[in-house]
Scaffold this active site. Structure first.
Site, PDB file in Angstrom:
ATOM      1  N   LYS A  20      -2.660  -2.023  -2.833  1.00 14.54           N
ATOM      2  CA  LYS A  20      -3.840  -1.023  -2.355  1.00 14.54           C
ATOM      3  C   LYS A  20      -3.014   0.286  -2.631  1.00 14.54           C
ATOM      4  CE  LYS A  20      -5.889   0.003   1.973  1.00 14.54           C
ATOM      5  NZ  LYS A  20      -6.716  -0.752   3.071  1.00 14.54           N
ATOM      6  N   GLU A  26       0.832  -1.127   0.123  1.00 13.03           N
ATOM      7  CA  GLU A  26      -0.081   0.023   0.008  1.00 13.03           C
ATOM      8  C   GLU A  26       0.931   1.233  -0.043  1.00 13.03           C
ATOM      9  OE1 GLU A  26      -2.508   0.881   3.538  1.00 13.03           O
ATOM     10  OE2 GLU A  26      -3.629   2.237   2.534  1.00 13.03           O
TER      11      GLU A  26
HETATM   12  P1  13P Z   1      -8.675   4.764   4.504  1.00 17.03           P
HETATM   13  O1  13P Z   1      -9.860   3.906   3.695  1.00 17.03           O
HETATM   14  O2  13P Z   1      -9.584   5.351   5.645  1.00 17.03           O
HETATM   15  O3  13P Z   1      -7.787   5.538   3.673  1.00 17.03           O
HETATM   16  O4  13P Z   1      -7.829   3.621   5.253  1.00 17.03           O
HETATM   17  C1  13P Z   1      -7.323   2.616   4.324  1.00 17.03           C
HETATM   18  C2  13P Z   1      -6.318   2.078   5.074  1.00 17.03           C
HETATM   19  O5  13P Z   1      -6.108   0.938   5.310  1.00 17.03           O
HETATM   20  C3  13P Z   1      -5.164   3.058   5.305  1.00 17.03           C
HETATM   21  O6  13P Z   1      -4.006   2.534   5.338  1.00 17.03           O
END
Ligand code: 13P
Length: 331
Positions: A219, A177
């Site tokens: 992600k 991510e």
């Molecule tokens: P948000 O959807 O609130 O951005 O959070 C996703 C997430 O896993 C952040 O690390």
């Protein structure tokens, strides 16, 4: 590494009609959200809230996996059933955040790198015995006129590759991510440029280190202007430019792609996902892995009526259903 297990896990997590619930807020982040709503910031309150999420009836219709924080994966319901056993009984994959948060990047003081490689193989082994089938590692990318620096993007990419390899060695699917932050007044074009460049650096490093690309999930944030930019957001442009960045800069054989919501208004994140699915067929599964855009109304309701668990759970089910529809372009 068993590539077949990895591919099957990715498919379970990202196949329509489902997406992932991110409930892995660190204690700090969770407490900040609780404080805003005057909820006591205790371990017990965090447990109660996570119990509410995990035990939502029928949530498994729309949610394939739930990402937990270390504290949560060890917790149980007030009746003494472990959260992990509840998730397994619903057929929901157990995910765990394994990065150790952010640290300063010495060569560029306005940037952060993600820590957590130390002791990772041992922690993964333990989480595997607890039933975890996937993990998450988040890095952040700051945009300004001079940021991000390539040095910071490269350091984060190197660490992500090492994290991914460690997970795949245990047949655990790594979610990677790299979050391009909404902070700032940058244009959508600048976000496109930074997102694309970062994806190039990231995937070149993952391939160089031998990460099995069909066995990971990306992600990502959407391509969107900074929250202080005054140009009104054009949802079609967000959907179009996000897809272009992904189509041009992510290998076609990636296992799946999921979105974070990043602080966008809840409905906007959902609308953008829906629009992307109305722009033609895609090469990969593309769904949600939201925290705030699934949980915001649930947490607010619970903060106001802590006895109305069923009401809060109905809201979570509704949010999950809407986002499931968006993940198929059916809104
Ligand atoms: P948000 O959807 O609130 O951005 O959070 C996703 C997430 O896993 C952040 O690390």
């Amino acid at each position: 590494m068993n590539q077949d297990i990895l591919k099957k896990t990715v498919a379970r997590l990202t196949n329509p009609p489902k997406g992932i619930l991110a409930a892995d807020e660190s204690n700090n982040t969770c407490n900040k959200r609780f404080e805003k709503l005057s909820i006591p910031t205790t371990e017990e309150k965090r447990r109660e809230y996570r119990e509410l999420l995990i035990t939502t009836p029928s949530i498994e219709m729309y949610i394939s996996g739930i990402i937990l924080f270390d504290e949560t994966i060890r917790q149980s319901t007030k009746d003494g059933k472990s959260f992990t056993s509840i998730l397994q009984s619903k057929g929901i994959d157990i995910g765990i955040k394994v990065d150790g948060g952010l640290e300063d990047f010495p060569s560029s003081l306005d940037e952060k790198i993600t820590q957590g490689l130390e002791g990772l193989p041992e922690r993964l082994k333990e989480y595997k015995t607890m039933g975890a089938t996937f993990t998450k590692w988040r890095s952040v990318v700051n945009i300004s006129d001079t940021l991000p620096t390539d040095a910071c993007l490269r350091e984060n990419a190197d660490r992500m590759a090492k994290y991914a390899l460690a997970c795949q060695a245990e047949d655990i699917v790594p979610i990677i991510e790299p979050e391009v932050l909404l902070d700032g007044n940058h244009s959508i074009e600048r976000c496109f440029e930074v997102t694309s460049h970062n994806l190039d650096i990231l995937f070149s490093e993952l391939s160089k280190q031998g990460v099995f690309i069909p066995g990971i999930i990306l992600k990502t944030s959407m391509v969107i202007s900074g929250k202080d930019n005054e140009v009104p957001i054009d949802p079609h442009k967000v959907a179009d430019m996000t897809l272009k960045a992904l189509q041009r800069h992510v290998p076609n054989d990636i296992g799946g792609i999921v979105f974070l919501s990043g602080g966008q208004p809840d409905e906007q994140a959902t609308l953008h996902l829906n629009l992307m699915h109305n722009m033609g067929s895609l090469l990969w599964n593309l769904t949600f892995s939201f925290s705030r855009a699934l949980q915001n109304p649930v947490l607010k309701h619970w903060s106001e009526k802590q006895d109305d668990i069923a009401g809060a759970q109905a809201l979570l089910l509704q949010m999950a259903k809407i986002n499931s529809q968006a993940s198929m372009g059916q809104l």
